[in-house]
Design an enzyme around this catalytic site. Structure first.
Site, PDB file in Angstrom:
ATOM      1  N   HIS A  70      33.367  37.639  45.646  1.00  0.00           N
ATOM      2  CA  HIS A  70      34.682  38.380  45.678  1.00  0.00           C
ATOM      3  C   HIS A  70      34.392  39.630  44.903  1.00  0.00           C
ATOM      4  O   HIS A  70      35.469  40.204  44.147  1.00  0.00           O
ATOM      5  CB  HIS A  70      35.638  37.555  45.279  1.00  0.00           C
ATOM      6  CG  HIS A  70      36.359  36.645  46.349  1.00  0.00           C
ATOM      7  ND1 HIS A  70      37.413  37.085  46.898  1.00  0.00           N
ATOM      8  CD2 HIS A  70      35.987  35.555  46.862  1.00  0.00           C
ATOM      9  CE1 HIS A  70      37.817  36.396  47.896  1.00  0.00           C
ATOM     10  NE2 HIS A  70      36.716  35.322  48.032  1.00  0.00           N
ATOM     11  N   ASP A 120      45.106  34.836  40.059  1.00  0.00           N
ATOM     12  CA  ASP A 120      46.093  34.268  41.348  1.00  0.00           C
ATOM     13  C   ASP A 120      45.408  33.773  42.432  1.00  0.00           C
ATOM     14  O   ASP A 120      46.095  33.261  43.221  1.00  0.00           O
ATOM     15  CB  ASP A 120      46.770  35.853  41.867  1.00  0.00           C
ATOM     16  CG  ASP A 120      47.660  36.401  40.710  1.00  0.00           C
ATOM     17  OD1 ASP A 120      48.386  35.620  40.064  1.00  0.00           O
ATOM     18  OD2 ASP A 120      47.925  37.594  40.789  1.00  0.00           O
ATOM     19  N   GLU A 138      54.942  37.796  36.454  1.00  0.00           N
ATOM     20  CA  GLU A 138      54.483  38.707  37.020  1.00  0.00           C
ATOM     21  C   GLU A 138      55.402  39.999  37.507  1.00  0.00           C
ATOM     22  O   GLU A 138      56.807  39.444  37.511  1.00  0.00           O
ATOM     23  CB  GLU A 138      53.534  38.426  38.195  1.00  0.00           C
ATOM     24  CG  GLU A 138      51.996  37.719  37.546  1.00  0.00           C
ATOM     25  CD  GLU A 138      50.880  37.891  38.536  1.00  0.00           C
ATOM     26  OE1 GLU A 138      51.009  38.247  39.836  1.00  0.00           O
ATOM     27  OE2 GLU A 138      50.126  37.151  38.255  1.00  0.00           O
TER      28      GLU A 138
END
Length: 542
Positions: A124, A185, A296
């Protein structure tokens, strides 16, 4: 500098100085940008000397796992889908000793080759950070994972493999009514991968990033040594590896702090039309003793039908008022808040939420609420991934830009960027939320602006078919960086990506000397994590 390095200096002062001079000279990148070209061409780097003998040499190693030398394209690809550097081999380790033996062997070969090593979890990375051109990529997913050990006593923790996924840790710890305190997240990432960066999400204002919720690590250094480290044992390596971008060692095991886990969450979204009001409310919430568990924010530029999109998962507090709200053509700011709870305490929870909301100054008609399970909330991004994969839209280029902005300059940043440089966010969400650095440990390698409150601003763009292309998004990212530099905002990149050592030195600032010292102590030939492009591998002195 740690005691290990000091001892080395005392015993080997003259040799060290000669070696260190050569190392520093050899560690200055040539400034060539090897992967910002949207054509994805293979970089034109000369092959290693004696490169044809490298596979044969690696084959002599006795391993529990194995090497592969063909069909290696998967190791030259990551989530960013921008950089594609083909390695010469991929190690599929079964044991930690496989990793240690491979690094030691490469050290032994260092007089004839510049072979490097990159650890790859789920791939990632965004800019080829887990790739190793003409080097060895370690496929961490193949590492045997011993059963998680969960201590549920006075100081609960979980011992896990560095290749373990956070989503698996969540499911296993919940069996004990526990879970890690700080998350990213997206949970389908490896422990070693996020701890090498920081691991930031909406819980960081309360618990700090993931790197501040670790008790102990097992690390394979660039010398091939397997070292257990913690705040009390080999502390210099421990703090260096946390947020160290893979430069000092490969994380093979971690002991992670746990806390009590609730079963449900109340999930709330509200909107603001003024950035200053939005940021003031965010800062108020993260500074309160009794606040939400997750905070957030998002920026909405030139979005239409926004509240209608929310209705598929959220219920408006006042449906009539919500139906009359229009978002067309406005820049809006969404505050997203979550409170964890157990169903038997729902009445107390609702009272707490009412009090917290009464202290805020959002647009009243935009209050939307939802209740979902704890797991469903934490794993929410995976549901989006499944939908995008089904449409063939997941494996597109992701030229993300993540910045840390000091609180004192966040208004300047918002005025200069939102609606000016960035005129819409049709390519992906724009996250923005503050964290309180009082919860962060300043001994790690993580670099942040020098203020008590900083904002994470994340431009999570995707170069989707039929939208602005990759080159446009990357140019926009550069304009944002140029604005930050010209305005002297004191911004720092998160998941940093630079092309020259001067830029890296500016990024680390006063921590640069410590970073270089740790590199010389734990990876003296700069074998590890070449995709970060901080150092270039040195040839050993014989």
């Amino acid at each position: 500098m740690g005691s290990t390095v000091c001892g080395f200096l005392k015993q080997n002062n003259i040799i060290f100085l000669r070696f260190f001079t050569i190392l520093v000279l050899s560690c200055i990148p040539d400034g060539t940008n090897l992967c910002s070209n949207p054509s994805f061409d293979t970089p034109t780097i000369p092959p290693h000397s004696s490169s044809s003998s490298i596979p044969s040499s690696l084959k002599t190693l006795t391993l529990d796992g194995y090497f592969s030398f063909e069909n290696l394209k998967h190791a030259a690809k990551d989530f960013g889908n921008i950089c594609h550097y083909l390695p010469i081999a991929v190690l599929h380790p079964k044991s930690v000793s496989d990793i240690s033996s491979t690094i030691k062997h490469i050290l032994y070969m260092s007089s004839v080759t510049k072979l490097t090593v990159a650890a790859r979890g789920r791939g990632h990375s965004l800019q080829g950070q887990a790739q190793a051109y003409q080097g060895v990529v370690i496929n961490m997913e193949s590492l045997d994972r011993p059963s998680m050990y969960i201590e549920n006593g006075e100081v609960p923790y979980v011992d896990v493999s560095g290749s373990e996924l956070w989503i698996n840790i969540l499911h296993e710890t919940l069996k004990y009514g526990l879970s890690p305190k700080s998350w990213t997240d997206y949970l389908h990432l490896t422990v070693g991968g996020t701890l090498s960066n920081a691991g930031i999400s909406g819980q960081a204002f309360r618990h700090g990033p993931q790197i501040d919720n670790v008790y102990q690590l097992e690390v394979v250094t660039g010398r091939g040594e397997v070292v257990t480290c913690s705040d009390k044992e080999n502390a210099d390596l421990f703090y260096g590896v946390l947020g160290g971008l893979g430069q000092f060692g490969i994380i093979t095991r971690a002991r992670i702090s746990l806390g009590p886990a609730e079963k449900m969450v109340k999930w709330i979204k509200v909107l603001y039309s003024e950035f200053s009001t939005f940021s003031n409310d965010q800062e108020h919430l993260i500074s309160s003793n009794n606040s939400f568990d997750y905070i957030e924010g998002f920026v909405m530029i030139n979005r239409t039908g926004l509240l209608n999109n929310w209705r598929s998962s959220f219920n408006p507090k006042d449906p009539i008022q919500a139906s009359q709200f229009s978002s067309d053509g406005k820049i809006l700011y969404c505050l997203e808040m979550v409170k964890y709870f157990n169903p038997e305490k729902i009445d107390v929870l609702n009272q707490d939420i009412e009090k917290l909301l009464s202290e805020l100054n959002y647009i009243p008609s935009t209050l939307f609420l939802s209740e979902v399970s704890y797991v469903e909330f934490l794993d929410r991004v995976h549901l989006s991934e499944i939908k995008l994969r089904s449409k063939g839209l997941w494996e597109v280029p992701h030229p993300w830009l993540n910045l840390l902005i000091p609180k004192s300059r966040i208004l300047d940043f918002a005025e200069g960027v939102f609606g000016n440089i960035v005129k819409d966010n049709n390519n992906g969400p724009i996250l923005i939320y503050p964290v309180n650095k009082a919860k962060w440990n300043n001994r790690t390698s993580m670099v942040t602006p020098d203020e008590d409150i900083i904002y994470l601003v994340a431009f999570l763009s995707s170069a989707l078919p039929g939208t602005d292309g990759l080159e446009h998004i990357m140019t926009q990212n550069q304009h944002i960086l140029d604005f930050c530099a010209k305005a002297q905002l004191g911004a720092k990149q998160y998941l940093p990506h630079y092309h020259t050592q001067d830029e890296w030195q500016a990024h680390f600032g006063t921590q640069w000397e410590t970073f270089v010292q740790r590199k010389s102590a734990y990876d003296p030939l700069a074998i590890l994590a070449p995709g970060q492009r901080i150092f270039q591998k040195a040839i050993s002195i014989t």
